[in-house]
Design a protein around this motif. Structure first.
Motif, PDB file in Angstrom:
ATOM      1  N   THR A   1       0.815  -1.218   0.000  1.00 43.66           N
ATOM      2  CA  THR A   1       0.000   0.000   0.000  1.00 43.66           C
ATOM      3  C   THR A   1       0.845   1.262   0.000  1.00 43.66           C
ATOM      4  OG1 THR A   1      -1.516   1.287   1.401  1.00 43.66           O
ATOM      5  CG2 THR A   1      -0.116  -0.267   2.526  1.00 43.66           C
TER       6      THR A   1
ATOM      7  N   ALA B   1       0.228   3.494   1.853  1.00 36.89           N
ATOM      8  CA  ALA B   1       0.297   3.877   3.271  1.00 36.89           C
ATOM      9  C   ALA B   1       1.665   3.540   3.874  1.00 36.89           C
ATOM     10  CB  ALA B   1      -0.817   3.197   4.061  1.00 36.89           C
TER      11      ALA B   1
ATOM     12  N   TYR C   1      -1.704   0.244  10.078  1.00 31.94           N
ATOM     13  CA  TYR C   1      -2.010  -0.419   8.801  1.00 31.94           C
ATOM     14  C   TYR C   1      -0.789  -0.404   7.883  1.00 31.94           C
ATOM     15  CZ  TYR C   1      -3.800  -1.045   4.089  1.00 31.94           C
ATOM     16  OH  TYR C   1      -3.969  -1.463   2.793  1.00 31.94           O
TER      17      TYR C   1
ATOM     18  N   ASN D   1      -5.060   4.641  -4.517  1.00 31.95           N
ATOM     19  CA  ASN D   1      -6.479   4.535  -4.115  1.00 31.95           C
ATOM     20  C   ASN D   1      -7.283   3.736  -5.126  1.00 31.95           C
ATOM     21  OD1 ASN D   1      -5.344   6.713  -2.448  1.00 31.95           O
ATOM     22  ND2 ASN D   1      -7.448   6.898  -1.734  1.00 31.95           N
TER      23      ASN D   1
ATOM     24  N   THR E   1     -15.779   3.145   3.594  1.00 33.56           N
ATOM     25  CA  THR E   1     -15.557   4.568   3.857  1.00 33.56           C
ATOM     26  C   THR E   1     -14.826   5.246   2.701  1.00 33.56           C
ATOM     27  OG1 THR E   1     -13.460   4.001   4.929  1.00 33.56           O
ATOM     28  CG2 THR E   1     -15.388   4.222   6.356  1.00 33.56           C
ATOM     29  N   HIS E   2     -14.498   4.506   1.664  1.00 32.74           N
ATOM     30  CA  HIS E   2     -13.717   5.085   0.559  1.00 32.74           C
ATOM     31  C   HIS E   2     -14.530   6.106  -0.224  1.00 32.74           C
ATOM     32  CE1 HIS E   2     -11.282   1.223   0.959  1.00 32.74           C
ATOM     33  NE2 HIS E   2     -10.555   2.226   1.406  1.00 32.74           N
ATOM     34  N   LEU E   3     -13.845   7.170  -0.602  1.00 35.47           N
ATOM     35  CA  LEU E   3     -14.537   8.336  -1.163  1.00 35.47           C
ATOM     36  C   LEU E   3     -15.444   7.999  -2.344  1.00 35.47           C
ATOM     37  CD1 LEU E   3     -15.038  11.373  -1.248  1.00 35.47           C
ATOM     38  CD2 LEU E   3     -13.055  11.564  -2.768  1.00 35.47           C
TER      39      LEU E   3
ATOM     40  N   ALA F   1     -19.365  13.837   3.393  1.00 37.32           N
ATOM     41  CA  ALA F   1     -18.527  14.727   4.204  1.00 37.32           C
ATOM     42  C   ALA F   1     -17.218  14.955   3.467  1.00 37.32           C
ATOM     43  CB  ALA F   1     -18.263  14.084   5.562  1.00 37.32           C
TER      44      ALA F   1
ATOM     45  N   PHE G   1     -13.577  15.817   4.184  1.00 36.82           N
ATOM     46  CA  PHE G   1     -12.711  15.864   5.367  1.00 36.82           C
ATOM     47  C   PHE G   1     -11.516  16.793   5.135  1.00 36.82           C
ATOM     48  CE2 PHE G   1     -14.460  11.392   5.905  1.00 36.82           C
ATOM     49  CZ  PHE G   1     -15.401  11.775   6.843  1.00 36.82           C
TER      50      PHE G   1
ATOM     51  N   ARG H   1      -5.707  12.424  -4.331  1.00 36.84           N
ATOM     52  CA  ARG H   1      -5.311  11.014  -4.379  1.00 36.84           C
ATOM     53  C   ARG H   1      -5.207  10.538  -5.831  1.00 36.84           C
ATOM     54  NH1 ARG H   1      -4.768  12.375   0.024  1.00 36.84           N
ATOM     55  NH2 ARG H   1      -5.298  11.371   2.000  1.00 36.84           N
TER      56      ARG H   1
ATOM     57  N   ARG I   1      -9.587  14.575   8.649  1.00 38.91           N
ATOM     58  CA  ARG I   1      -9.577  13.259   9.283  1.00 38.91           C
ATOM     59  C   ARG I   1      -8.150  13.000   9.764  1.00 38.91           C
ATOM     60  NH1 ARG I   1     -11.687   8.588   5.287  1.00 38.91           N
ATOM     61  NH2 ARG I   1      -9.571   8.901   4.545  1.00 38.91           N
TER      62      ARG I   1
ATOM     63  N   ASP J   1      -4.558  11.863   7.535  1.00 41.56           N
ATOM     64  CA  ASP J   1      -4.663  11.992   6.076  1.00 41.56           C
ATOM     65  C   ASP J   1      -3.553  12.889   5.526  1.00 41.56           C
ATOM     66  OD1 ASP J   1      -6.859  10.419   5.613  1.00 41.56           O
ATOM     67  OD2 ASP J   1      -8.283  12.076   5.381  1.00 41.56           O
TER      68      ASP J   1
HETATM   69  N1  UFG Z   1     -12.632  11.623   1.918  1.00 45.02           N
HETATM   70  C1  UFG Z   1     -13.614  12.550   2.164  1.00 45.02           C
HETATM   71  N2  UFG Z   1     -14.852  12.086   2.517  1.00 45.02           N
HETATM   72  C2  UFG Z   1     -15.151  10.766   2.630  1.00 45.02           C
HETATM   73  C3  UFG Z   1     -14.132   9.814   2.379  1.00 45.02           C
HETATM   74  C4  UFG Z   1     -12.877  10.289   2.025  1.00 45.02           C
HETATM   75  O1  UFG Z   1     -13.398  13.748   2.081  1.00 45.02           O
HETATM   76  O2  UFG Z   1     -16.303  10.402   2.966  1.00 45.02           O
HETATM   77  C5  UFG Z   1     -11.314  12.102   1.479  1.00 45.02           C
HETATM   78  C6  UFG Z   1     -10.167  11.718   2.400  1.00 45.02           C
HETATM   79  O3  UFG Z   1      -9.996  12.671   3.416  1.00 45.02           O
HETATM   80  C7  UFG Z   1      -9.017  11.659   1.417  1.00 45.02           C
HETATM   81  C8  UFG Z   1      -9.660  11.143   0.131  1.00 45.02           C
HETATM   82  O4  UFG Z   1     -11.037  11.467   0.252  1.00 45.02           O
HETATM   83  O5  UFG Z   1      -8.501  12.934   1.154  1.00 45.02           O
HETATM   84  C9  UFG Z   1      -9.534   9.650  -0.064  1.00 45.02           C
HETATM   85  O6  UFG Z   1      -9.957   8.976   1.110  1.00 45.02           O
HETATM   86  P1  UFG Z   1     -10.290   7.415   1.155  1.00 45.02           P
HETATM   87  O7  UFG Z   1     -10.864   7.127   2.495  1.00 45.02           O
HETATM   88  O8  UFG Z   1     -11.095   7.044  -0.040  1.00 45.02           O
HETATM   89  O9  UFG Z   1      -8.864   6.715   0.975  1.00 45.02           O
HETATM   90  P2  UFG Z   1      -7.503   6.964   1.761  1.00 45.02           P
HETATM   91  O10 UFG Z   1      -6.625   7.813   0.898  1.00 45.02           O
HETATM   92  O11 UFG Z   1      -7.719   7.427   3.146  1.00 45.02           O
HETATM   93  O12 UFG Z   1      -6.910   5.489   1.914  1.00 45.02           O
HETATM   94  C10 UFG Z   1      -6.934   4.560   0.851  1.00 45.02           C
HETATM   95  C11 UFG Z   1      -7.048   3.166   1.431  1.00 45.02           C
HETATM   96  C12 UFG Z   1      -5.815   2.782   2.177  1.00 45.02           C
HETATM   97  C13 UFG Z   1      -4.598   3.011   1.341  1.00 45.02           C
HETATM   98  C14 UFG Z   1      -4.571   4.411   0.796  1.00 45.02           C
HETATM   99  C15 UFG Z   1      -3.414   4.562  -0.135  1.00 45.02           C
HETATM  100  O13 UFG Z   1      -8.160   3.084   2.301  1.00 45.02           O
HETATM  101  O14 UFG Z   1      -5.901   1.409   2.510  1.00 45.02           O
HETATM  102  O15 UFG Z   1      -5.772   4.671   0.092  1.00 45.02           O
HETATM  103  O16 UFG Z   1      -3.487   5.746  -0.847  1.00 45.02           O
HETATM  104  F1  UFG Z   1      -3.491   2.822   2.079  1.00 45.02           F
END
Ligand code: UFG
Length: 335
Positions: free
Chosen positions: A125, A127, A149, A178, A196-198, A214, A216, A229, A291, A294
């Motif tokens: 990842t 991450a 993670y 992502n 929870t993924h965007l 939302a 974030f 992303r 969040r 992030d």
């Molecule tokens: N976001 C929002 N609102 C939401 C969900 C997400 O604004 O309801 C934002 C987050 O703050 C972030 C972006 O959208 O800026 C992407 O968020 P995600 O939750 O979709 O994904 P993440 O980037 O947090 O994490 C994902 C995977 C991880 C992985 C990472 C690698 O969940 O397992 O990508 O880039 F490690």
């Protein structure tokens, strides 16, 4: 039992009933591989596994079961997707992540070595980088995870490196950015409960499954202030695994750590605009504080995978990714 296809051996996919694993199973089967799946169905769905694959319900840490599958199904390579993937949960329950992603991977790798498996592909990842000092991020930049993670995955990368130096096995650690979208033919998609993924959240909102999205954080150091992303289509990612596998087989003395992304980023607002463009509606947006944990922006430098394998992005258009995610979301009122 030997592999029943024209290929030299069969592939074991761990977590093949999950989101990314189920797409990899489709890609392998479509390419003529014989595929076995092991999944404990804690987060995966039995119906997500294509009927052409052999299915084994169980845990990757069950060494006796894994040994039976490797010998019985003629396994020559393992694609290891099984694990836990929710970043905030990893902060609350670090030991769950060090068990599911690190300890259980250790057991699986040991089973692979003992069973004579020659090739191993690991779902790593972005991450692992933590908050990158530079964008786009390259594989040789520092890996400083900011949550359990990322650390749980990085520890497995470290094990693979040492094991490949000591035993006749080579590996690819693929660092996903992502992952989003769904199979273009509608055969698979993301069904994860409470996702929870965007993009998943946004298409759910567009279909009225939730009231709003939302956002974030609006004060990030990005052009519009929202997080950026590198969204990669899940079917392109599955295809990257096929090419990684071919590369491991063709060059058995080499192992690789490779980013899987497109090298371009979209902000949260750009993603929501894409959803609105496709549906002709307007997703309700609610501004929220940042969040925890992030990074501002996370974008892959993908030059290594492009140079190492023949993989090329085919579905990189954001609207295509959103469109496929939306089509899958429509197929079930429950998802
Ligand atoms: N976001 C929002 N609102 C939401 C969900 C997400 O604004 O309801 C934002 C987050 O703050 C972030 C972006 O959208 O800026 C992407 O968020 P995600 O939750 O979709 O994904 P993440 O980037 O947090 O994490 C994902 C995977 C991880 C992985 C990472 C690698 O969940 O397992 O990508 O880039 F490690």
């Amino acid at each position: 039992m030997p592999s029943d296809s024209a290929r030299p051996f069969a592939i074991l996919v761990t977590g093949g009933a999950g989101y990314i694993g189920s797409h990899a199973v489709l890609a392998l089967l479509d390419a003529g591989w014989s595929v076995s799946v092991i999944d404990n169905l804690v987060t995966g769905f039995r119906q997500a596994v294509d009927s052409r694959a052999r299915f084994h319900e169980g845990d990757i840490a069950d060494a006796a079961l894994v040994a039976r599958i490797i010998a019985g199904d003629g396994i020559g390579a393992i694609l290891h997707f099984a694990g836990s993937v929710v970043v905030p949960e990893s902060v609350e329950k670090p030991l769950k992540y060090y068990r599911n992603n690190t300890a259980n991977s250790r057991s699986l790798i040991e089973s692979a070595v003992e069973g004579g498996v020659r090739h191993f592909i690991f779902s790593s990842t972005a991450a692992t980088y933590g908050i990158p000092a530079e964008i786009p991020v390259r594989e040789d930049m520092p890996t400083v995870p900011i949550n359990p993670y990322g650390m749980s995955k990085l520890m497995t990368e470290a094990m693979l490196k040492d094991v490949a130096a000591a035993h006749p096995i080579n590996y690819c650690a693929l660092r996903y950015f992502n992952v989003a979208g769904a199979d273009p033919d509608g055969r698979a998609g993301q069904s994860t409960a409470g996702a929870t993924h965007l993009i998943k959240v946004a298409v759910g909102a567009a279909l009225g499954k939730r009231a709003e999205v939302a956002i974030f954080g609006t004060d990030y150091a990005t052009p519009d202030g929202t997080g950026v992303r590198d969204y990669i289509h899940v079917s392109d990612l599955a295809d990257a695994h096929l090419h990684a596998l071919d590369t491991l087989i063709a060059r058995p003395d080499e192992s690789h750590v490779m980013n899987c992304g497109y090298g371009r980023g979209f902000s949260v607002l750009e993603v929501l605009d894409s959803v609105d463009r496709i549906t002709g509606g307007t997703v309700v947006r609610r501004m929220e504080p940042r969040r925890a944990g992030d990074p501002d922006a996370l974008v892959a430098d993908n030059s290594r995978i492009l140079a190492t394998t023949p993989w090329r992005p085919r579905l990189a258009d954001l609207d295509t990714i959103v469109n496929h995610a939306l089509a899958w979301e429509r197929t079930s009122a429950k998802r």
